[in-house]
Scaffold this motif. Structure first.
Motif, PDB file in Angstrom:
ATOM      1  N   TYR A  36      35.193  27.373  34.652  1.00 30.55           N
ATOM      2  CA  TYR A  36      35.530  26.562  35.817  1.00 30.55           C
ATOM      3  C   TYR A  36      34.518  25.437  35.919  1.00 30.55           C
ATOM      4  CZ  TYR A  36      31.534  28.512  38.316  1.00 30.55           C
ATOM      5  OH  TYR A  36      30.263  28.845  38.701  1.00 30.55           O
ATOM      6  N   ALA A  37      34.890  24.370  36.630  1.00 29.81           N
ATOM      7  CA  ALA A  37      33.979  23.243  36.810  1.00 29.81           C
ATOM      8  C   ALA A  37      33.200  23.357  38.112  1.00 29.81           C
ATOM      9  CB  ALA A  37      34.759  21.926  36.785  1.00 29.81           C
ATOM     10  N   SER A  38      33.883  23.669  39.226  1.00 31.61           N
ATOM     11  CA  SER A  38      33.189  23.660  40.515  1.00 31.61           C
ATOM     12  C   SER A  38      33.566  24.794  41.456  1.00 31.61           C
ATOM     13  CB  SER A  38      33.434  22.318  41.225  1.00 31.61           C
ATOM     14  OG  SER A  38      34.824  22.110  41.425  1.00 31.61           O
ATOM     15  N   ASN A  39      34.743  25.376  41.328  1.00 30.92           N
ATOM     16  CA  ASN A  39      35.208  26.382  42.274  1.00 30.92           C
ATOM     17  C   ASN A  39      34.943  27.788  41.744  1.00 30.92           C
ATOM     18  OD1 ASN A  39      36.532  27.976  44.147  1.00 30.92           O
ATOM     19  ND2 ASN A  39      38.291  26.604  44.326  1.00 30.92           N
ATOM     20  N   ARG A  40      33.724  28.269  41.960  1.00 27.46           N
ATOM     21  CA  ARG A  40      33.352  29.577  41.421  1.00 27.46           C
ATOM     22  C   ARG A  40      34.183  30.705  42.037  1.00 27.46           C
ATOM     23  NH1 ARG A  40      29.481  31.681  38.234  1.00 27.46           N
ATOM     24  NH2 ARG A  40      29.196  33.940  38.423  1.00 27.46           N
ATOM     25  N   ALA A  41      34.454  30.612  43.330  1.00 27.92           N
ATOM     26  CA  ALA A  41      35.219  31.676  43.987  1.00 27.92           C
ATOM     27  C   ALA A  41      36.594  31.838  43.345  1.00 27.92           C
ATOM     28  CB  ALA A  41      35.360  31.376  45.474  1.00 27.92           C
ATOM     29  N   ALA A  42      37.242  30.711  43.034  1.00 33.01           N
ATOM     30  CA  ALA A  42      38.559  30.785  42.393  1.00 33.01           C
ATOM     31  C   ALA A  42      38.448  31.378  40.996  1.00 33.01           C
ATOM     32  CB  ALA A  42      39.191  29.395  42.331  1.00 33.01           C
ATOM     33  N   ALA A  43      37.394  31.027  40.261  1.00 33.20           N
ATOM     34  CA  ALA A  43      37.188  31.578  38.925  1.00 33.20           C
ATOM     35  C   ALA A  43      36.945  33.082  38.992  1.00 33.20           C
ATOM     36  CB  ALA A  43      36.020  30.880  38.237  1.00 33.20           C
ATOM     37  N   GLU A  44      36.183  33.518  39.979  1.00 34.23           N
ATOM     38  CA  GLU A  44      35.936  34.950  40.131  1.00 34.23           C
ATOM     39  C   GLU A  44      37.224  35.687  40.489  1.00 34.23           C
ATOM     40  OE1 GLU A  44      32.718  35.023  42.924  1.00 34.23           O
ATOM     41  OE2 GLU A  44      31.191  34.921  41.326  1.00 34.23           O
ATOM     42  N   ASP A  45      38.104  35.039  41.246  1.00 33.71           N
ATOM     43  CA  ASP A  45      39.413  35.632  41.528  1.00 33.71           C
ATOM     44  C   ASP A  45      40.218  35.799  40.240  1.00 33.71           C
ATOM     45  OD1 ASP A  45      38.882  35.775  44.226  1.00 33.71           O
ATOM     46  OD2 ASP A  45      40.027  33.967  44.745  1.00 33.71           O
ATOM     47  N   THR A  46      40.171  34.773  39.376  1.00 32.07           N
ATOM     48  CA  THR A  46      40.856  34.873  38.086  1.00 32.07           C
ATOM     49  C   THR A  46      40.293  36.029  37.280  1.00 32.07           C
ATOM     50  OG1 THR A  46      41.317  32.494  37.994  1.00 32.07           O
ATOM     51  CG2 THR A  46      41.356  33.686  35.911  1.00 32.07           C
ATOM     52  N   ALA A  47      38.974  36.126  37.207  1.00 33.09           N
ATOM     53  CA  ALA A  47      38.338  37.206  36.443  1.00 33.09           C
ATOM     54  C   ALA A  47      38.758  38.569  36.980  1.00 33.09           C
ATOM     55  CB  ALA A  47      36.821  37.049  36.488  1.00 33.09           C
ATOM     56  N   ALA A  48      38.836  38.696  38.294  1.00 32.97           N
ATOM     57  CA  ALA A  48      39.256  39.962  38.892  1.00 32.97           C
ATOM     58  C   ALA A  48      40.698  40.293  38.508  1.00 32.97           C
ATOM     59  CB  ALA A  48      39.110  39.897  40.412  1.00 32.97           C
ATOM     60  N   GLU A  49      41.544  39.274  38.444  1.00 34.01           N
ATOM     61  CA  GLU A  49      42.930  39.496  38.028  1.00 34.01           C
ATOM     62  C   GLU A  49      42.996  39.965  36.581  1.00 34.01           C
ATOM     63  OE1 GLU A  49      45.646  36.329  38.803  1.00 34.01           O
ATOM     64  OE2 GLU A  49      45.029  36.097  40.886  1.00 34.01           O
ATOM     65  N   VAL A  50      42.153  39.400  35.730  1.00 35.67           N
ATOM     66  CA  VAL A  50      42.107  39.812  34.325  1.00 35.67           C
ATOM     67  C   VAL A  50      41.733  41.288  34.225  1.00 35.67           C
ATOM     68  CG1 VAL A  50      40.884  39.511  32.134  1.00 35.67           C
ATOM     69  CG2 VAL A  50      41.585  37.501  33.461  1.00 35.67           C
ATOM     70  N   VAL A  51      40.717  41.688  34.966  1.00 30.39           N
ATOM     71  CA  VAL A  51      40.253  43.078  34.923  1.00 30.39           C
ATOM     72  C   VAL A  51      41.324  44.015  35.475  1.00 30.39           C
ATOM     73  CG1 VAL A  51      38.527  44.689  35.827  1.00 30.39           C
ATOM     74  CG2 VAL A  51      37.821  42.430  34.997  1.00 30.39           C
ATOM     75  N   ARG A  52      41.960  43.622  36.568  1.00 30.76           N
ATOM     76  CA  ARG A  52      43.031  44.460  37.127  1.00 30.76           C
ATOM     77  C   ARG A  52      44.186  44.617  36.148  1.00 30.76           C
ATOM     78  NH1 ARG A  52      41.834  41.771  42.055  1.00 30.76           N
ATOM     79  NH2 ARG A  52      43.549  40.282  41.735  1.00 30.76           N
ATOM     80  N   ALA A  53      44.422  43.573  35.350  1.00 28.42           N
ATOM     81  CA  ALA A  53      45.518  43.624  34.375  1.00 28.42           C
ATOM     82  C   ALA A  53      45.186  44.497  33.170  1.00 28.42           C
ATOM     83  CB  ALA A  53      45.868  42.215  33.908  1.00 28.42           C
ATOM     84  N   GLY A  54      43.902  44.810  32.991  1.00 34.43           N
ATOM     85  CA  GLY A  54      43.514  45.678  31.881  1.00 34.43           C
ATOM     86  C   GLY A  54      42.559  45.069  30.884  1.00 34.43           C
TER      87      GLY A  54
END
Length: 248
Positions: free
Chosen positions: A33-51
């Protein structure tokens, strides 16, 4: 063996959808991500939830030092890198070229062209078999704008994506003998936040209705094409420009 991918601009839209889909296939994903860390962390959480597995890496793709650090961080986290999704990109307000100032043009080409080239270069350095890599795949996110021109809207954005098409064709020929496939997807009118950043939040819905498909596309539909190009099912596909544009 777990495969590792770096996805630039993965905090939203097509990048996030691709990260989530690869997570469901068990990939380890570097979420840039460039500036929105919270959104990137949400993406990472989705990746982990997906497996899958995920790490978050900040960096402006137009900054060479940041790009090198991004790749180093992903390799440090997961031990290797097998793929790059060159997705980070920007658009600006709809204007004819005569109204565009230098700062806008410079930033457009710094991010969309130079940034994509820098990331592709670092992927080539790490994945090429003649440099000690394991081979891999690069998918560049271009746009249908590269062949439509986007007159009176953003010919600068269209031109930047034309450069990505050319990069894809040339780099596929360079890296094919070195174990790395290079392809591009060219999304059309996809319902993501990028249209709002260009000043027309309803653009995809309005113009998408005029396509042969009769609607805008979704980020998930583009992600499906990207994931296919990264996978073994596309093992004989390189140098391809795959339109995901509803017939537009």
């Amino acid at each position: 063996m777990t495969k590792t991918v770096l996805i630039t601009g993965a905090s939203r839209g097509i990048g996030r959808a691709t990260a989530r889909l690869l997570g469901a296939q068990g990939w380890a994903v570097g979420v840039n991500y460039a500036s929105n860390r919270a959104a990137a962390e949400d993406t990472a959480a989705e990746v982990v939830r997906a497996g899958g597995q995920a790490c978050v890496v900040q960096g402006d793709v137009a900054d060479e030092t940041a790009v090198v650090a991004m790749f180093d961080a992903v390799v440090a986290a997961f031990g290797r890198i097998d793929a790059l999704v060159n997705n980070a990109g920007i658009v600006a307000a709809s204007l004819p070229l005569a109204e565009m100032d230098y700062a806008r043009l410079k930033r457009m080409f710094d991010v969309n062209v130079l940034g994509t080239y820098l990331c592709a270069r670092e992927a080539a350095r790490r994945m090429s078999t003649d440099r000690g890599g394991h081979g891999g795949a690069i998918v560049n996110v271009s746009s249908a704008a590269s062949r439509l021109g986007s007159p009176n809207e953003y010919v600068d954005y269209a031109g930047s994506k034309g450069a990505i098409d050319t990069l894809t064709i040339g780099l596929a020929k360079e890296l094919g003998p070195r174990g790395v496939r290079v392809n591009a997807v060219r999304p059309g009118l996809i319902d993501t936040e990028i249209h709002a950043s260009g000043g027309r939040a309803d653009r995809a819905a309005v113009l998408g209705a005029q396509t042969p498909a009769g609607r805008p596309g979704t980020a998930d539909e583009v992600a499906e094409a990207i994931v296919w190009l990264l996978g073994d099912a596309a093992s004989y596909v390189t140098g391809a420009l795959l339109d995901v544009a509803g017939g537009r």
